[in-house]
Design an enzyme around this catalytic site. Structure first.
Site, short mmCIF file in Angstrom:
data_model
loop_
_atom_site.label_atom_id
_atom_site.label_comp_id
_atom_site.label_asym_id
_atom_site.label_seq_id
_atom_site.Cartn_x
_atom_site.Cartn_y
_atom_site.Cartn_z
N GLY B 172 -3.57 13.07 -34.54
CA GLY B 172 -2.42 12.86 -35.40
C GLY B 172 -2.61 11.81 -36.47
CB SER B 198 -10.82 20.68 -31.21
OG SER B 198 -10.25 19.47 -31.62
CB ALA B 200 -8.50 21.08 -38.54
CB ILE B 201 -4.99 23.61 -34.68
CG1 ILE B 201 -6.14 23.88 -33.69
CG2 ILE B 201 -3.98 24.76 -34.62
CD1 ILE B 201 -5.70 23.96 -32.25
CB THR B 202 -1.45 21.31 -37.14
OG1 THR B 202 -1.78 20.26 -36.23
CG2 THR B 202 -0.91 22.49 -36.35
CB THR B 207 -14.68 15.62 -34.44
OG1 THR B 207 -13.81 14.49 -34.42
CG2 THR B 207 -16.12 15.14 -34.29
CG ASP B 260 1.11 20.78 -26.73
OD1 ASP B 260 0.42 21.74 -26.36
OD2 ASP B 260 1.10 20.35 -27.88
CB SER B 268 -5.61 20.95 -21.65
OG SER B 268 -6.29 21.05 -22.86
CE LYS B 292 -1.60 16.35 -32.38
NZ LYS B 292 -2.74 17.00 -31.71
#
Lengths: 505, 505
Positions: B172, B198, B200-202, B207, B260, B268, B292
């Site tokens: 975030g 991971s 980027a999703i949003t 990274t 979530d 997770s 976040k």
């Protein structure tokens, strides 16, 4: 970013979602992934579709449509269609709020149902909504809003009558074919009763399955209106007409997990009644071990909710708690139940409990309709049946729906294979279990095979000797008969009272 | 009832569900409807698939396979495959129980995750489960079971080291590229740190997106093991390797509604750490308005849960609450962040806050690993950077992953179009908002366009005069630059302190 594509129709049908197929190169170009939403339009009418991807199945510049999608978009091969990526609808925020425990406003519920009808919500989003309603509940105001928005989502019937009557049964009782008796009684008394019924989902026969043995039941709105205006009644399949349309879409999600949040169940039932214009409705709530509602307390609570909700919706609702412990009629299965109904209408002394229950339910409707005074309904209903007027009315309904009003009882096909199971002991019938009976009849092939079924030769309390017939099972093949008897032997739904409960060695 | 069919492969890809296509005549014969489950097998390996229907797309006797389905079943054109209708898996009962508020047993959670991996659960069933966990919560024991079953659902790394280190950031915060600094520091000190990250999703850059500017990141298990055993570290994309496999399937459902549930979030994250064999892990929890996690209280609770869960899993977890109010680094965007990291490693005095945070995080890992005594980690990390050993280690990692270790900073492509926005007033920078910055950079084209990004010329607290540069935005086209600046002007994420708050007339 809107782009034009050439349409290609694909003969593939998935349940209830508009799928389109894009070449991966186009999808990348438009920044679309599998499962993304796009707005698709031929003229001005935009429809939400969900994207599948392909390397070769359609070339770049072409969009493939699955059956639901090309029907809704109204596109044919080689039409030019526009695609544009779509943002998520705002109703997703409302769903998230319900997950977090908020109470919906009327406008929010209408927007969710609107988006549902426009196919703007995915299964994931709808399931999250229904799950959170299941856990968090709906207030009375939310339930009223949901009912109204479900009514608004579909057609409504335009009938000449001001007073419109209806009945509904919560279900779970085998052989409970009261609708096919109550409807012609009420119409024979001159009242209007436009009855839409469901097909069996988990039971061996729904009213629509059984009525279909006598006449077509897949009728549209115009036909239903003209039939009811003419003969005062119909008994049709609700699935063929676009009343309370949102309900079918909700049931598709609720069915796999039997997710029946109470508020949604109430809204679903009353929306269907309101959509036909009903203002006097009886709700039959069978209570008992083998029924859907197990306890008196649960049933009373449900009845109170129905009545309260009816008040808010301007409907006169009478909820009735009925005995749902055991099968009501002797016949179980689509064709055999239709035959039983016609026998009762002809005055034969069969299934006395089914006949009596139907007379009592019809009696209450006759009283609500002011046809007779309080306490006189049941006898008035019986007089109508005995006079032959109800049989005459049923023939009118059958004829109006396109069936043969002169169909003879002997011509209703049952079986043709059968086996009669006899008692191996002497004693008294202690209990007949609904769910066990349903399972036997489904294994005989019902409801897909309409001729499959069971006839019970005994009722609870009857005394039987060794060798007395308990029931006869009917099916299309010997194999199906054997399979049904096997399930009977596993579940033993007809239980004898025993004196020695267990022998210990 | 099992039936044999001839296989036909169809080049159609839907997200994550095995679809097969049956002719309606076959489907009717097998009593199958659209969306029903069937078990499909070529040899003994049965795979659950979901049915679509067609009149003509495949003829009777043939079954069509979408891409996911033929990959899993391992069927080619004209292979003979067996189909049999499948009952619903028992785990659906467990899901219903969670909806009703029950606590899962360890065996139940393992069975749900097993069925998830076998594709035996539909989106509706999975969403109902995740929604009920969101509302009902998971106990600590349930969270431990879920973590272990997610680990069991995929591969695990076999590394030579006994002590394995890892880090995770809740996310975030824009420009927070600490991983690419911490990993080479730790490995330069001789410790093992196999980092999966991971995309980027949003956000504008994950990274994995940023590292991919320097070296390939889509590596398999064998490559990762051999690289880490050789150079002690890697920085790869978690999505290319089958670790904690169930997690991807859960995220597909959780993503559309940002569902979530805390227990699932914890499971997770820790499952991914456990799957690489990590036993010393730091969790970076940025706290602040634009992060976040918004409040200190929420962050402390999350940290406590991480630490508790680590104890139960035999992992040494250190949760760190960090300042997440504003962007940490000056660079935001995949390529520009990679350049910033390389500049810091070369000793340039840029993004001092990013450098300092990375040194502190690395310092704690060095202390946990026993490389230096308590309180000495941060300085030890700085010495390693200053000595050039960390840059050397980063080059080894880049080379081991198949990148060019001698890539020059000037060769990292950024832009090429850009615009520098200048201050229109004099004053002090009061606040820089993460979410606003992210939105500007995404509108410039990141993360899909790796060369898109932003460089902040100011930090919170800086004094600026009229005309001083605030930031430069980079994009592939003038249009994208304009679009990003437009979003900046709407959201104004760089906020000046003002003396006159409002002028009233």
């Amino acid at each position: 970013m809107e782009r034009k594509f050439k349409a290609r129709c694909i003969d593939l049908e998935t349940a209830g979602v508009n799928i389109i197929v894009l070449n991966k190169r186009d999808a990348e170009d438009m920044d679309l992934n599998a499962m993304d939403r796009v707005g698709v339009s031929v003229n001005d009418n935009e429809v939400m579709c969900v994207v599948d991807l392909t390397d070769t199945f359609v070339p770049p510049g072409t969009v493939g449509f699955f059956e639901e999608a090309y029907t809704q978009v109204n596109a044919c091969d080689d039409d030019i269609v526009s695609l544009r990526p779509k943002d998520k609808p705002q109703s997703i925020q409302f769903i998230k709020q319900k997950l977090n425990g908020a109470t919906h406003t009327d406008a929010e519920i209408h927007e969710i149902i609107d988006d549902l009808m426009k196919e703007e919500l995915t299964d994931v989003e709808l399931t999250a909504w229904i799950s959170s309603i299941y856990i968090r509940g709906l207030s009375k105001e939310e339930t009223v809003s949901l009912t109204k928005s479900i009514v608004d989502s579909g057609d409504t019937l335009n009938l000449h009558a001001n007073a419109v009557f209806d009945k509904h049964c919560i279900g779970g009782v085998a052989g409970n074919r009261t609708t096919m008796l109550v409807v012609p009684i009420i119409a024979a008394a001159g009242l209007t009763i436009p009855k839409t019924s469901s097909r069996a989902i988990t039971s061996p026969a729904g009213t629509a399955d059984s009525m279909e043995v006598l006449a077509p039941v897949s009728l549209g709105k115009d036909d239903i209106e003209s039939i009811v205006n003419r003969v005062k009644a119909c008994i049709v399949w609700g699935g063929a007409v676009n009343l309370a349309a949102a309900d079918d879409k909700l049931i598709r999600i609720r069915h796999p997990l039997s997710l029946d949040p109470r508020g949604m169940l109430l809204a679903s039932i009353l929306a269907k009644k309101k959509a036909v214009g009903a203002n006097h409705v009886i709700i039959d709530i069978p209570v008992g071990e083998g029924a859907k509602i197990k306890t008196r307390k649960e049933a009373e609570e449900l009845a109170r909710h129905f009545n309260d909700l009816g008040d808010s919706l301007g409907m006169n609702i009478h909820s009735l708690l009925t005995n749902g412990d055991h099968p009501i009629g002797a016949a179980v299965g689509p064709a055999i139940e239709a035959r039983e109904v016609m026998r009762i209408l002809k005055g034969e002394k069969v299934s006395p409990e089914l006949r009596e229950k139907s007379l009592q339910l019809a009696g209450i409707l006759l009283e609500l309709g002011g046809v007779v005074g309080e306490g006189k309904g049941r006898d008035a209903a019986m007089s109508l049946v005995d006079s032959g007027k109800v049989l005459e009315k049923m023939k009118q309904i059958i004829g109006a729906q396109g069936g043969d009003p002169e169909l003879r009882i002997e011509d209703i096909i049952i079986g043709p294979h059968s086996e009669t199971v006899k008692s191996e002991v002497s004693g008294r019938i202690e209990h007949i279990d609904n769910q066990g009976i349903s399972s036997v009849v489904r294994n005989a092939g019902a409801p897909v095979d309409k001729a499959a079924g069971m006839y019970l030769h005994v009722e609870e309390g009857d005394k039987v000797d060794v060798g007395d017939p308990l029931f006869t099972v009917y099916a299309r093949s010997e194999r199906k008969v054997d399979q049904a008897v096997e399930v009977y032997n596993e579940r033993k739904p007809v239980r004898m009272s025993r004196i020695i409960l267990e022998a210990l060695h």
